[in-house]
Design an enzyme around this catalytic site. Structure first.
Site, PDB file in Angstrom:
ATOM      1  N   LYS A  73     -18.668   8.400  -3.755  1.00  0.00           N
ATOM      2  CA  LYS A  73     -17.364   8.496  -3.975  1.00  0.00           C
ATOM      3  C   LYS A  73     -16.792   9.873  -3.953  1.00  0.00           C
ATOM      4  O   LYS A  73     -17.305  10.733  -4.338  1.00  0.00           O
ATOM      5  CB  LYS A  73     -16.909   7.670  -5.033  1.00  0.00           C
ATOM      6  CG  LYS A  73     -15.586   7.385  -5.421  1.00  0.00           C
ATOM      7  CD  LYS A  73     -15.233   6.558  -6.572  1.00  0.00           C
ATOM      8  CE  LYS A  73     -13.762   6.260  -6.817  1.00  0.00           C
ATOM      9  NZ  LYS A  73     -13.557   5.528  -8.209  1.00  0.00           N
ATOM     10  N   SER A 150      -9.945   2.115  -7.450  1.00  0.00           N
ATOM     11  CA  SER A 150     -10.102   3.307  -6.920  1.00  0.00           C
ATOM     12  C   SER A 150     -11.335   3.505  -5.975  1.00  0.00           C
ATOM     13  O   SER A 150     -11.319   4.241  -5.129  1.00  0.00           O
ATOM     14  CB  SER A 150      -9.803   4.414  -7.687  1.00  0.00           C
ATOM     15  OG  SER A 150     -10.940   4.804  -8.570  1.00  0.00           O
ATOM     16  N   SER A 174     -11.820   0.012 -11.561  1.00  0.00           N
ATOM     17  CA  SER A 174     -12.046   0.837 -10.135  1.00  0.00           C
ATOM     18  C   SER A 174     -13.360   0.484  -9.570  1.00  0.00           C
ATOM     19  O   SER A 174     -13.660   0.727  -8.482  1.00  0.00           O
ATOM     20  CB  SER A 174     -11.800   2.304 -10.140  1.00  0.00           C
ATOM     21  OG  SER A 174     -10.482   2.450 -10.630  1.00  0.00           O
TER      22      SER A 174
END
Length: 498
Positions: A73, A150, A174
């Site tokens: 990520k 996210s 997330s």
């Protein structure tokens, strides 16, 4: 070409490589080919690392996932020599000089990282559409919808078969929310189970945990085995599990007492399919021999939302301040909504923040009392299906108003006018269930047990359910997840994206 690549989870690929049935290079090239095929439709991978990955597979790789392709990520998972933008134009050219501890552990496990996945600016939104990349990340189940946030890029990449697992993090849902939206398994570990170092002690004051999004429970368990445990200088050391998580999923789940609720803690609507997802799961659990009944912890959902949003505002202000220190970026480098959040964070006093942070203990104590009677708490993962792309965009008039507020520095006016309360209700009513686990530091998971056609367009969408366990008891969650996966397999369900 390794044409069967997308059929395997990470553990299965590792087994093939270990036996010599396929080489790490063949597997990597298959992953890159799949990315080239679908990423232009998804915008899941924002920073390719193909050349670095090709060099890595030439090395002698070791670990439980030796040679398996992987993505990380683009926030808090720094890779030395590769930009970490956190979805912000301000950090487009900021490059860390050393790996984050979790990335080093991914590498030590033998994973081959060939790119970074998109995230909203500083991980602040429930959809992944940062201006830095120009294209929103789309859901493989319905390209007109978001994959969530996210960890939206990670979820889209795994659901679309680019990788069997991808690095993710969860500060307010997330990991779990994108898992629910994309039909994946998503486990959020307990606070401190996975290190935040070296750049952070506790990311988002301990509300955020790092792990991965996966298709299979065994991959989640084995990746957690590889990354768990405190690093040097960690703020505290959580008690280690009795045995490996890979062993735990081979053990019986036992007879569990599970309380469930389909009521939003904010009193806002819950989509009928999410209600149905919980009710069908409750029946499945009962059929498997568990005791299941309606029950919920005595937590004021509105108070918890205020505590969460106070931390959220403060983190926005701190993130912009840190980015300015690193790069000297001006206002134009940050998205308008992020700047408004930061203004609100600067408007709150240190006393406001400390007061709300102290209340996290109240929620933890209430959840602890609930767990004296129930092993697990079952809810929908989200309250509404994934929004359509652009549905949550700020209207032009509100953008003008936001710019005026920023120019005047009128953060106090927003609080006094009630606009902040409206912002809280709007931002959390779609996802009101996940923040409890973040503020209490407890482990939780989203399990993909329900699919149904969308109300418009007819596309089939997944609806995940959430389980919350006692602090430190990821083992119980994983044992139950393995039982549910065996009873109602989901990994063969794939989105229509070709």
């Amino acid at each position: 070409m390794f044409k069967e690549y997308t059929r395997y989870d990470a553990s299965g690929l590792a087994e093939l490589i270990a036996r010599g049935d396929v080489s790490p290079t063949e597997v990597l090239e298959a992953a890159m080919a799949r990315a080239a095929e679908v990423n232009p439709k998804l915008a899941a991978i924002c920073i390719p690392m193909d050349a670095m990955a090709r060099e890595r597979v030439k090395m002698s790789l070791h670990g439980p996932f030796a040679g398996v392709p992987f993505l990380i990520k683009d926030i808090a998972q720094d890779y030395a020599g590769v930009p970490t933008t956190a979805g912000s134009r301000a950090l487009r050219h900021w490059t860390p000089t050393r790996h984050a501890e979790i990335v080093q552990r991914f590498l030590d496990a033998g994973l081959v990282i060939f790119g970074k996945t998109s995230t909203p600016e500083f991980a602040f939104k429930g959809e992944t559409a940062p201006l830095i990349w120009g294209s929103p990340t789309r859901n493989p189940w319905d390209l007109d919808r978001t994959s969530g946030g996210s960890s939206g890029g990670a979820a889209a990449a795994v659901a679309a078969g680019i990788v069997p697992a991808a690095g993710a993090s969860d500060g307010g849902g997330s990991i779990r929310i994108p898992a629910s939206y994309c039909g994946l398994f998503g486990l959020r570990p307990s606070r401190g189970r996975v290190p935040s170092g070296q750049a952070h002690g506790e990311f988002w004051d301990g509300a955020s945990s790092q792990h991965a999004l996966t298709r299979s429970v065994r991959d989640s368990a084995r990746i957690l085995d590889a990354i768990a445990g405190a690093d040097v200088g960690a703020p505290f050391v959580i008690a280690p599990p009795e045995r490996s998580y890979a062993e735990e999923i081979q053990r019986p789940a036992g007879k569990l007492r599970i309380g469930y609720s389909v009521q939003s803690p904010l009193g806002t609507p819950v989509h009928p399919e999410y209600v149905q997802a919980v009710m069908r799961t409750a029946k499945l659990l009962t059929d498997l021999g568990h005791d299941v009944e309606p029950a919920q912890p005595e937590v004021d959902g509105h108070a918890l939302a205020r505590s969460f949003i106070t931390m959220y505002f403060g983190q926005a202000a701190a993130s912009i301040a840190q980015a300015r220190r690193l790069t000297g970026a001006g206002n134009e480098a940050f998205e308008l909504e992020t700047r408004v959040l930061a203004l609100l964070g600067r408007t709150l006093s240190a006393g406001d923040y400390v007061d709300q942070r102290a209340r996290w203990n109240d929620y933890a104590r209430a959840l602890g009392r609930f767990h004296q009677s129930y092993d697990l708490y079952l809810t929908p993962t989200a309250a509404q299906p994934p929004n359509r792309i652009g549905e949550l965009a700020t209207p032009p008039l509100q953008q003008v108003a936001a710019k005026i507020v920023l120019a005047l520095g009128a953060g106090k006016l927003l609080f006094k006018s009630g606009m902040v309360d409206k912002l809280v209700a709007t931002s959390l009513q779609r996802v009101p269930f996940t923040q409890l686990s973040n503020l209490t530091g407890t482990p939780s998971m989203s399990v993909p047990l329900h699919w149904a056609p969308a109300e418009t367009g007819g596309a089939e969408l997944p609806y995940g359910v959430q389980f919350v366990a006692r602090f430190g008891d990821e083992a119980m969650l994983l044992r139950l997840a393995a039982q549910l996966e065996q009873a109602q397999p989901w990994s063969e369900r794939r989105p229509p994206l070709q």
